[in-house]
Design an enzyme around this catalytic site. Structure first.
Site, PDB file in Angstrom:
ATOM      1  N   SER A 144     -33.617  13.686 -45.437  1.00 14.43           N
ATOM      2  CA  SER A 144     -34.602  13.430 -44.386  1.00 14.43           C
ATOM      3  C   SER A 144     -34.043  13.891 -43.044  1.00 14.43           C
ATOM      4  O   SER A 144     -33.044  14.633 -43.010  1.00 14.43           O
ATOM      5  CB  SER A 144     -34.953  11.946 -44.372  1.00 14.43           C
ATOM      6  OG  SER A 144     -36.098  11.720 -43.589  1.00 14.43           O
ATOM      7  N   ASN A 145     -34.650  13.493 -41.960  1.00 13.90           N
ATOM      8  CA  ASN A 145     -34.158  13.887 -40.634  1.00 13.90           C
ATOM      9  C   ASN A 145     -34.326  12.733 -39.657  1.00 13.90           C
ATOM     10  O   ASN A 145     -34.832  11.671 -40.026  1.00 13.90           O
ATOM     11  CB  ASN A 145     -34.888  15.143 -40.151  1.00 13.90           C
ATOM     12  CG  ASN A 145     -36.386  14.912 -40.075  1.00 13.90           C
ATOM     13  OD1 ASN A 145     -36.866  14.073 -39.324  1.00 13.90           O
ATOM     14  ND2 ASN A 145     -37.135  15.641 -40.898  1.00 13.90           N
ATOM     15  N   ARG A 146     -33.899  12.942 -38.410  1.00 14.11           N
ATOM     16  CA  ARG A 146     -33.828  11.842 -37.455  1.00 14.11           C
ATOM     17  C   ARG A 146     -35.126  11.557 -36.710  1.00 14.11           C
ATOM     18  O   ARG A 146     -35.135  10.787 -35.762  1.00 14.11           O
ATOM     19  CB  ARG A 146     -32.716  12.136 -36.448  1.00 14.11           C
ATOM     20  CG  ARG A 146     -31.342  11.891 -37.038  1.00 14.11           C
ATOM     21  CD  ARG A 146     -30.242  12.404 -36.136  1.00 14.11           C
ATOM     22  NE  ARG A 146     -30.487  12.122 -34.735  1.00 14.11           N
ATOM     23  CZ  ARG A 146     -29.746  12.596 -33.754  1.00 14.11           C
ATOM     24  NH1 ARG A 146     -28.722  13.376 -34.017  1.00 14.11           N
ATOM     25  NH2 ARG A 146     -30.030  12.305 -32.500  1.00 14.11           N
TER      26      ARG A 146
END
Ligand code: C5P
Length: 218
Positions: free
Chosen positions: A21-23
């Site tokens: 995933s990402n931030r």
């Protein structure tokens, strides 16, 4: 006006308990949804997993993977006037998803990643009834990269922000954006809380949609 807004990250599963995933916090997309509702628009929010309360008055479609977001956007887009693709859709996903939990071994482990479908680029390019807004989170050459995205993904508008700065961008409460329009115009909004930036952006997008409608009628 009917706004379709995507927000937050996507999760690309590796096995039953792990994902890539990402931030992205979803703050910008949720702020846009709230600003659109406050301005009297109808809002459908397609949201990745985030830790924010759902905006009052928005219909929320929760999704997790980029494939789910792809399907939800294609199902809803034809019923909207403005599509705002604020979500940080993963660019890659694991080529294989293990059915069971991947076991720890002493040897190193390599993951094969494949590109996810680009949702913006997959939308109809001609005779679209709705305005398409893309977001460009960049760490370098912000304006040039955003310009490229505007052309390559056939957006009507691209909102660019520099995510290399700690005080502006992904997890922050503030944002500073440059807006690029298909006609070549460029507008900058100075650093401000995401809620204020969102209000300005909604006004701008509604304006683009109205202008287009008037042109069609004339
Ligand atoms: O290419 P990049 O991921 O930087 O582009 C960002 C823009 O493209 C955002 O508006 C994002 O929502 C959209 N996007 C997409 N499908 C993807 C990846 C990004 O629509 N697979």
């Amino acid at each position: 006006m009917r706004f379709l807004i995507t927000a937050g990250p996507t999760r690309e599963p590796l096995d039953p308990v792990r994902y890539l995933s990402n931030r992205s916090s979803g703050k910008m997309g949720y702020a846009m949804a709230e600003a659109a509702i406050d301005a009297g628009h109808e809002v459908i929010l397609i949201s990745g997993p985030v830790d924010i309360d759902r905006p009052r008055g928005a219909a929320v479609i929760p999704i997790s993977t980029s494939d789910q977001m792809f399907r939800a956007v294609h199902q809803q887009a034809r019923n909207c006037d403005v599509l705002v693709m604020c979500a940080a859709v993963a660019d890659y996903k694991p080529a294989n998803v293990s059915k069971s939990k991947i076991k720890k071994r002493d040897a190193s482990l390599s993951l094969e990643l494949i590109p996810t479908p680009d949702i913006l680029a997959s939308l109809p390019k001609q005779d679209r009834q709705y305005v398409v807004v893309g977001f460009a989170a960049e760490t370098e050459n912000v304006e040039a990269n955003a310009q490229k995205k505007l052309q390559e993904k056939h957006c009507d508008v691209v909102v660019a922000n520099d995510v290399s700065r700690a005080d502006s961008g992904m997890e922050s409460d503030e944002n500073e954006v440059t807006i690029l329009f298909r006609g070549g115009e460029i507008k900058k909004l100075s650093r401000a809380p995401k809620k204020i930036v969102a209000r300005e952006l909604i006004k701008i997008f509604a304006n683009v949609s109205e202008k287009r409608l008037t042109k069609k009628i004339a």
